[in-house]
Design a protein around this motif. Structure first.
Motif, PDB file in Angstrom:
ATOM      1  N   TYR A 445       0.808  -1.050   0.048  1.00  0.00           N
ATOM      2  CA  TYR A 445      -0.006   0.059   0.023  1.00  0.00           C
ATOM      3  C   TYR A 445       0.719   1.146  -0.018  1.00  0.00           C
ATOM      4  CZ  TYR A 445      -3.117   3.868   1.671  1.00  0.00           C
ATOM      5  OH  TYR A 445      -3.608   4.892   1.851  1.00  0.00           O
ATOM      6  N   LEU A 446       1.890   1.301   0.963  1.00  0.00           N
ATOM      7  CA  LEU A 446       2.691   2.708   1.014  1.00  0.00           C
ATOM      8  C   LEU A 446       3.416   2.623  -0.336  1.00  0.00           C
ATOM      9  CD1 LEU A 446       3.824   2.194   4.762  1.00  0.00           C
ATOM     10  CD2 LEU A 446       2.398   3.639   3.852  1.00  0.00           C
ATOM     11  N   PHE A 447       3.784   1.690  -1.019  1.00  0.00           N
ATOM     12  CA  PHE A 447       4.676   1.596  -2.193  1.00  0.00           C
ATOM     13  C   PHE A 447       3.607   1.970  -3.646  1.00  0.00           C
ATOM     14  CE2 PHE A 447       7.853  -1.273  -0.358  1.00  0.00           C
ATOM     15  CZ  PHE A 447       8.733  -0.112  -0.020  1.00  0.00           C
ATOM     16  N   GLY A 448       2.315   2.272  -3.347  1.00  0.00           N
ATOM     17  CA  GLY A 448       1.313   2.384  -4.208  1.00  0.00           C
ATOM     18  C   GLY A 448       0.738   1.442  -5.065  1.00  0.00           C
ATOM     19  N   LYS A 449       0.964   0.161  -4.659  1.00  0.00           N
ATOM     20  CA  LYS A 449       0.750  -1.239  -5.439  1.00  0.00           C
ATOM     21  C   LYS A 449      -0.748  -1.321  -5.386  1.00  0.00           C
ATOM     22  CE  LYS A 449       4.962  -1.472  -7.040  1.00  0.00           C
ATOM     23  NZ  LYS A 449       5.177  -0.751  -8.437  1.00  0.00           N
ATOM     24  N   ILE A 450      -1.297  -0.883  -4.163  1.00  0.00           N
ATOM     25  CA  ILE A 450      -2.682  -1.303  -4.072  1.00  0.00           C
ATOM     26  C   ILE A 450      -3.483  -0.066  -3.611  1.00  0.00           C
ATOM     27  CG2 ILE A 450      -2.538  -3.627  -3.717  1.00  0.00           C
ATOM     28  CD1 ILE A 450      -2.720  -3.321  -0.853  1.00  0.00           C
ATOM     29  N   SER A 451      -4.663   0.056  -3.457  1.00  0.00           N
ATOM     30  CA  SER A 451      -5.182   1.453  -2.791  1.00  0.00           C
ATOM     31  C   SER A 451      -6.343   1.131  -2.144  1.00  0.00           C
ATOM     32  CB  SER A 451      -5.503   2.254  -3.835  1.00  0.00           C
ATOM     33  OG  SER A 451      -6.337   1.948  -4.701  1.00  0.00           O
ATOM     34  N   THR A 452      -7.085   1.897  -1.231  1.00  0.00           N
ATOM     35  CA  THR A 452      -8.362   1.726  -0.720  1.00  0.00           C
ATOM     36  C   THR A 452      -9.522   2.706  -1.052  1.00  0.00           C
ATOM     37  OG1 THR A 452      -7.727   3.182   1.076  1.00  0.00           O
ATOM     38  CG2 THR A 452      -7.334   0.948   1.372  1.00  0.00           C
ATOM     39  N   PRO A 453     -10.723   2.553  -0.749  1.00  0.00           N
ATOM     40  CA  PRO A 453     -11.911   3.090  -1.535  1.00  0.00           C
ATOM     41  C   PRO A 453     -11.764   4.879  -1.356  1.00  0.00           C
ATOM     42  CG  PRO A 453     -12.626   1.427  -0.202  1.00  0.00           C
ATOM     43  CD  PRO A 453     -11.062   1.698   0.012  1.00  0.00           C
ATOM     44  N   HIS A 454     -11.221   5.254  -0.427  1.00  0.00           N
ATOM     45  CA  HIS A 454     -11.106   6.726  -0.320  1.00  0.00           C
ATOM     46  C   HIS A 454      -9.767   7.535  -0.591  1.00  0.00           C
ATOM     47  CE1 HIS A 454     -15.112   6.911   1.851  1.00  0.00           C
ATOM     48  NE2 HIS A 454     -14.681   5.805   2.268  1.00  0.00           N
ATOM     49  N   ASP A 455      -8.654   6.786  -1.110  1.00  0.00           N
ATOM     50  CA  ASP A 455      -7.671   7.249  -1.754  1.00  0.00           C
ATOM     51  C   ASP A 455      -7.806   7.955  -2.603  1.00  0.00           C
ATOM     52  OD1 ASP A 455      -5.579   6.025   0.263  1.00  0.00           O
ATOM     53  OD2 ASP A 455      -5.863   4.163  -0.636  1.00  0.00           O
ATOM     54  N   SER A 456      -6.821   9.003  -2.845  1.00  0.00           N
ATOM     55  CA  SER A 456      -6.737  10.031  -3.973  1.00  0.00           C
ATOM     56  C   SER A 456      -5.870   9.486  -5.207  1.00  0.00           C
ATOM     57  CB  SER A 456      -6.294  11.419  -3.739  1.00  0.00           C
ATOM     58  OG  SER A 456      -6.936  12.135  -2.668  1.00  0.00           O
ATOM     59  N   PRO A 457      -6.142   9.660  -6.104  1.00  0.00           N
ATOM     60  CA  PRO A 457      -5.138   9.041  -7.457  1.00  0.00           C
ATOM     61  C   PRO A 457      -3.729   9.334  -6.935  1.00  0.00           C
ATOM     62  CG  PRO A 457      -6.979  10.085  -8.295  1.00  0.00           C
ATOM     63  CD  PRO A 457      -7.068  10.536  -7.029  1.00  0.00           C
TER      64      PRO A 457
END
Length: 672
Positions: A445-457
């Motif tokens: 997640y921290l490396f940007g490989k996955i995201s959660t519903p409220h994350d910004s692009p």
């Protein structure tokens, strides 16, 4: 004179090097009449400085709990509820992996009873373990004389049954533990100091709560409110001084609200009840479920919010102005930010309650102080607002990060319940596998490989996020060897202990198979692959067969210093070959509660106590032959049961060098 006598006694001990029976606890019993046929049996214990005694409710898997038995209960009289106790503390034992509950300085017990007409006396006994550097098991018997009026009457313990002599262990203190009230989990690790554990625990509660408050400050529910609130005070106040004063009152109000919350929790439930809940199996399971719900909320599946009507009512009161209005503004902050702060506050209250006493109050003080300080400081120095980062997607990242931490922490509580029940469903390997998965996904997640519903692009990741991702990934990699038996000392307070695993000696350890095939009859593989007998006669017979000296190991399942000797001293390269090859080790467990055959049960000639269990047998053996009842204790002897170390027949908790010297002197005497 007393100090002189104590010094003389201590010097005599050091010269003779003979262990003495150490009983650091003095008891007093009394009876209080409550109403017709209702009485309260009272036991008070005075505990020597630096010693501790364990609660009735200290968790399974650790030190031995205090057990109070009432003769003929249910026949001549009825017990009303459980025996209550006060004065407990709590501390984590890293050897047994549980939060132990213990007493220091004094202990108080009360048992309400309903008696039949004509009953004049009640007999009772207390089995307890007292520890300093060594641990000793005791049994004390009492006779309660029931008063005929409302006056509290002290009943003198039966003189032939109770020894009130108090002696202090001549050995230096190694550690002390800490605990709180009801449950079952395990014995006391301690700190390498003799200072009381409670104050230090409260400081750790404060520090953790303060850092948690700072984390809550960086969530999207709170952080955007800082410039809005500060601007309100600076613009609506007639002067800068008034704005600063109002902001300070606002900050103090935030602190007051959360401290009052902690005080209410303590007052309503009581410190003992909170400690009981904090170590109760089902409460741990319930809290595991709550933390999982909190974590899922932080990850963005839904939001936990208080009813909007509450926020509206509080907001209307905030318009009143003056100190009352400011107070309601602070309350509005608590209500509006609940979706982010609620899970953190709930976790803190649980953890703080488990430390006992005023833990919840101290926890809420630390949390609210971190939450309130920025509002006060930025109001006093408005120019600092320009240095604040702008609100954005990074706030949700903080919230998600906290969600992963909540999820990992949840399994600690589930592990507590599993350890207490000894279900072996969440053994060390399973626990670590779950943590590796959680922190591994967090790294992705921290490396940007996955995201959660409220994350910004996310077009790129910041340097800070990259460094944090590397730190989490490093931690994840660090956990992996734990699946094969690595000790993982950085986090040894969290996973189940090494013994509570599918492979206590590690996967692929060929030594286990080899030892198992070569074990003599009646022996088992002990610590570090040492061949150990727990049957005295079989061990002696084997020693005669192989012509080796015997090392008696008086130990206990719940003896923390026994485990420390095994882990820190026996494992040393200078000691382990001796124990494996040059002696026959016989381990006798003084806390083994298995009953002896009826034909072997008897009254001890030395103590007058009833010998009913295997542990009673070995305790009586220690006292009658070696005049001590402390564990660990080691004896080197030949096959005719003659001591090999005449100048120092026994040795207890010590360092590697001393233990090596003692072993070599005894073995040398055997070979002559």
């Amino acid at each position: 004179m007393r100090k002189f006598f104590f010094l003389f006694w201590s010097l005599t001990f050091l010269i003779s090097v003979n262990a003495q029976i150490v009983d650091p606890v003095k008891w007093k019993n009394s009876v209080r009449k409550k109403s017709e046929n209702h009485y309260v049996l009272v036991l008070d214990a005075q505990i020597e400085k630096e010693w501790h005694m364990y609660s009735q409710f200290t968790p399974d898997g650790g030190s031995l709990p205090t057990e109070i038995k009432y003769t003929n209960a249910g026949k001549d009289f009825k017990l009303i509820g459980k025996t209550k106790e006060t004065g407990t503390h709590k501390a984590f034992n890293d050897v047994f992996g549980v939060d132990e509950i213990y007493f220091e300085n004094k202990a108080h017990f009360e048992q309400e009873i309903e008696v039949k007409a004509g009953l004049k006396t009640i007999d009772a006994s207390v089995d307890y373990q007292a520890c300093k550097q060594m641990c000793s098991n005791f049994t004390k018997k009492f006779t309660f004389t029931l008063p005929v009026d409302e006056i509290v009457a002290d009943a003198v313990p039966s003189q032939e049954k109770i020894d009130t002599t108090t002696q202090v262990s001549p050995e230096p203190s190694i550690e002390s533990v800490a605990k709180d009230t009801e449950a079952k989990v395990a014995e006391a690790p301690v700190t390498k100091a003799t200072q009381p554990a409670a104050p230090r625990n409260l400081w750790s509660v404060f520090l953790i709560a303060f850092l948690s408050g700072f984390a809550a400050l960086l969530t999207p529910c709170v952080f955007p409110l800082i410039p809005m609130t500060v601007s309100f005070f600076t613009k609506q106040s007639k002067t800068k001084a008034e704005g600063k004063k109002n902001a300070i009152i606002y900050g103090i109000s935030i602190i007051a609200i959360y401290v009052i919350l902690g005080s209410l929790v303590t007052a309503i439930f009581g410190a003992d009840a909170l400690n009981a809940l904090a170590t109760n199996v089902w409460f741990n399971v319930i809290f595991f479920v709550l933390l999982v719900i909190f974590a899922i909320s932080f990850l963005g599946a839904f939001e936990i919010v208080l009813p909007h009507t509450w926020a509206n009512k509080v907001d209307r009161q905030a318009d009143r102005g003056g100190i009352i209005g400011i107070l309601f503004m602070a309350l509005a902050l608590a209500v509006v930010s609940f979706s982010c702060t609620g899970p953190i506050v709930g976790t803190l209250l649980f953890e703080a309650a488990s430390r006992g006493g005023i833990g919840p109050i101290v926890g809420m003080l630390g949390f609210s102080l971190a939450l309130a300080l920025p509002f006060m400081l930025f109001a006093m120095f408005p120019g600092w607002l320009n240095s604040l980062p702008k609100s954005g997607g990074w706030l949700n990242t903080v919230k998600v990060f906290l969600g992963f931490l909540e999820l990992a922490l949840a399994f600690k509580f589930l592990s507590n319940a599993d350890l207490v029940l000894q279900l072996h469903l969440l053994e060390r390997e399973v626990f670590l596998a779950i943590w590796i998965a959680i922190f591994g996904v967090l790294a992705l997640y921290l490396f940007g490989k996955i995201s959660t519903p409220h994350d910004s692009p996310l077009t790129h990741i910041s340097v800070g996020r990259l460094l944090l991702g590397i730190l989490v990934l490093t931690f994840t990699v660090y956990l992996i060897p734990g699946l094969w038996g690595a000790p993982l000392k950085l986090i040894n307070a969290f996973p189940p202990p090494l013994e509570y695993s599918e492979s206590p000696r590690g996967l692929g350890n060929s030594e286990v198979t080899t030892v198992a095939q070569e074990l003599p009859e009646g022996a088992k593989s002990g610590p570090h692959g040492i061949t150990v007998f727990d049957d005295y006669e079989k061990g002696m017979a084997y020693a005669k067969k192989v012509n080796k000296p015997i090392m008696l190991d008086f130990t206990g399942f719940a003896c923390v210093n026994c485990r420390k000797m095994e882990n820190n001293v026996w494992s040393d390269a200078r000691i382990l070959p001796i124990l494996k090859e040059q002696v026959v080790l016989i381990s006798l467990y003084v806390d083994d509660k298995r009953p002896l055959p009826a034909s072997e049960q008897h009254i001890s000639n030395d103590t007058g106590e009833q010998i009913e269990t295997i542990g009673d047998k070995w305790t009586d053996f220690m006292i009658s032959r070696y005049h001590t009842n402390t564990q660990p204790m080691y004896v080197l002897m030949d096959q005719q049961e003659k001591n090999l170390n005449l100048q120092q027949p026994t040795i207890s908790y010590t360092d590697v060098e001393t233990f090596e010297s003692w072993l070599k002197k005894g073995i040398s005497a055997y070979q002559k």
